[in-house]
Scaffold this motif. Structure first.
Motif, mmCIF file in Angstrom:
data_model
loop_
_atom_site.group_PDB
_atom_site.id
_atom_site.type_symbol
_atom_site.label_atom_id
_atom_site.label_comp_id
_atom_site.label_asym_id
_atom_site.label_seq_id
_atom_site.Cartn_x
_atom_site.Cartn_y
_atom_site.Cartn_z
ATOM 1 N N TYR A 93 0.858 -1.191 0.000
ATOM 2 C CA TYR A 93 0.000 0.000 0.000
ATOM 3 C C TYR A 93 0.894 1.240 0.000
ATOM 4 N N PRO A 94 0.836 2.061 -1.048
ATOM 5 C CA PRO A 94 1.784 3.182 -1.169
ATOM 6 C C PRO A 94 1.606 4.259 -0.106
ATOM 7 N N HIS A 95 0.379 4.394 0.461
ATOM 8 C CA HIS A 95 0.123 5.462 1.422
ATOM 9 C C HIS A 95 0.448 5.048 2.862
ATOM 10 N N MET A 96 0.836 3.778 3.041
ATOM 11 C CA MET A 96 1.134 3.289 4.384
ATOM 12 C C MET A 96 2.639 3.199 4.609
ATOM 13 N N THR A 97 3.046 3.312 5.860
ATOM 14 C CA THR A 97 4.459 3.103 6.202
ATOM 15 C C THR A 97 4.785 1.616 6.112
ATOM 16 N N VAL A 98 6.077 1.312 6.200
ATOM 17 C CA VAL A 98 6.517 -0.079 6.199
ATOM 18 C C VAL A 98 5.861 -0.838 7.350
ATOM 19 N N ALA A 99 5.859 -0.234 8.534
ATOM 20 C CA ALA A 99 5.265 -0.894 9.698
ATOM 21 C C ALA A 99 3.775 -1.163 9.481
ATOM 22 N N ASP A 100 3.066 -0.187 8.921
ATOM 23 C CA ASP A 100 1.633 -0.360 8.690
ATOM 24 C C ASP A 100 1.366 -1.417 7.617
ATOM 25 N N ASN A 101 2.209 -1.449 6.581
ATOM 26 C CA ASN A 101 2.071 -2.482 5.554
ATOM 27 C C ASN A 101 2.243 -3.873 6.149
ATOM 28 N N MET A 102 3.281 -4.022 6.962
ATOM 29 C CA MET A 102 3.575 -5.337 7.532
ATOM 30 C C MET A 102 2.503 -5.782 8.516
ATOM 31 N N GLY A 103 1.908 -4.846 9.238
ATOM 32 C CA GLY A 103 0.934 -5.220 10.255
ATOM 33 C C GLY A 103 -0.515 -5.142 9.829
#
Length: 370
Positions: free
Chosen positions: A89-99
């Motif tokens: 998801y381009p609008h999410m941070t790495v942490a948000d993508n992973m979780g």
């Protein structure tokens, strides 16, 4: 952890005249890294998608552990998939993508954070957790996609050509990281690729597919040393095996001016359908450059020499081939001493090392006893 079993699994796409995957029987052990490999259109990605629940199984069954998941929804199969195109998801941070998957599942925030931080540490992504995908390299994005799978703690990892979008150097380093990561996590993994070098270097076992049919399953060394048929022999190994069809003359395969002796066991396995011919394969590294006087030496007229520093490969042609003989490739490839390569246009003579030639039926393409 879990085993995976394909029991006669078949997929026929609407409007198709033949199955994309035809009666696949394959058992994958708990914690095993199995690679599905083959050319484009062979059915490897379809097999993976059947296991994931993204493709319907028209016949047969699929098990994860002792559970029949043939008709189970993808979200209920306890698998995690890593795609070729990352799908971040381009609008999410790495942490948000992973979780994100854990958030959807309703896990507490502290548990999500703990799992994400643990996965980031494993993948060396700790300093990138607050970045967005556009600020990452291709290799880092692929590691984020891996992290998203890891945090779910699934019973089975499914990977569909995850390295195909990376450059050559990054592919080498990332495939090492993936193999090492799988060993550490000890999670059953099914990995799809068309790159046989990836298959040989990463998998505990390799399953080779062609036209929806399983050709051979075995360890990388088994596939390399004892290919079950001509297709596997030609597909596994880089550079590819030299393979040709030759007439049988006086109990030997006639290769140009040379004769490659065949054992009584091999000759006894030849049938009338073979029409007096046999298929012989020999790898570039199984050939020794010898003097002209060496008995049974095959002449090779040198066309091209590839000098790679640590290796050199000679590409040439065998003169005086019998009209009934033919090679599957335009060139015969010979591995040569990089410090003593033959000149272009010259003629070298080579012999096949004892026990390193591969014999197949001219009619069926199946391996014959040596």
């Amino acid at each position: 952890m879990a085993t995976v079993t394909f029991d006669g699994a078949t997929r026929i796409y609407p409007g198709a005249t033949k199955p994309a995957v035809d009666k696949l029987d394959l058992s994958i052990a708990d914690g095993e890294f199995l690679v599905l490999v083959g050319p484009s259109g062979c059915g490897k990605s379809t097999s993976l998608r059947m296991l994931a629940g993204l493709e319907e199984v028209n016949e047969g069954r699929i098990f994860i552990g002792d559970r029949d998941v043939t008709d189970v929804q993808p979200k209920d199969r306890d698998i995690a998939m890593v795609f070729q195109n990352y799908a971040l998801y381009p609008h999410m941070t790495v942490a948000d993508n992973m979780g994100f998957a854990l958030k959807i599942a309703g896990l507490p925030k502290d548990q999500i954070r703990s799992r994400v931080e643990e996965a980031a540490k494993i993948l060396d992504l700790e300093e990138y957790l607050t970045r967005k995908p556009k600020a990452l390299s291709g290799g880092q994005r692929q590691r984020v996609a891996m992290g998203r799978a890891i945090v779910r703690q699934p019973r089975v990892f499914l990977m569909d050509e995850p390295l195909s979008n990376l450059d050559a150097k990054l592919r080498v380093s990332t495939r090492t990281q993936i193999a090492s990561l799988q060993r550490r996590l000890d999670v059953t993994t099914v990995y799809v690729t068309h790159d046989q070098t990836e298959a040989l270097t990463m998998g505990d076992r390799i399953a080779v597919l062609k036209d929806g049919l399983l050709q051979q399953v075995g360890t990388p060394l088994e596939q390399y040393d004892t290919p079950a048929n001509v297709f596997v022999a030609s597909f596994i190994g880089s550079p590819a095996m030299n393979i040709g069809t030759f007439p049988i003359v006086d109990g030997a395969a006639q290769v140009g001016d040379a004769k490659l002796p065949l054992t009584r066991t091999t000759l006894a396995a030849v049938t009338p359908d073979d029409d007096g011919k046999i298929v012989v394969g020999f790898r570039p590294e199984s050939l020794d450059i010898v003097t002209e006087a060496a008995p049974g030496a095959i002449a090779v007229e040198v066309d091209i020499v590839e000098e790679l520093g640590s290796d050199a490969f000679v590409y040439g042609r065998v003169p005086n081939l019998d009209p009934r003989a033919s090679f599957t490739s335009d060139h015969v490839i010979v591995r040569a001493d990089p410090r003593d390569v033959p000149a272009k246009g010259s003629v070298v003579r080579v012999t096949v090392r004892p026990g390193e030639q591969h014999i197949f039926s001219a009619a069926t393409g199946l391996r014959l006893p040596a």
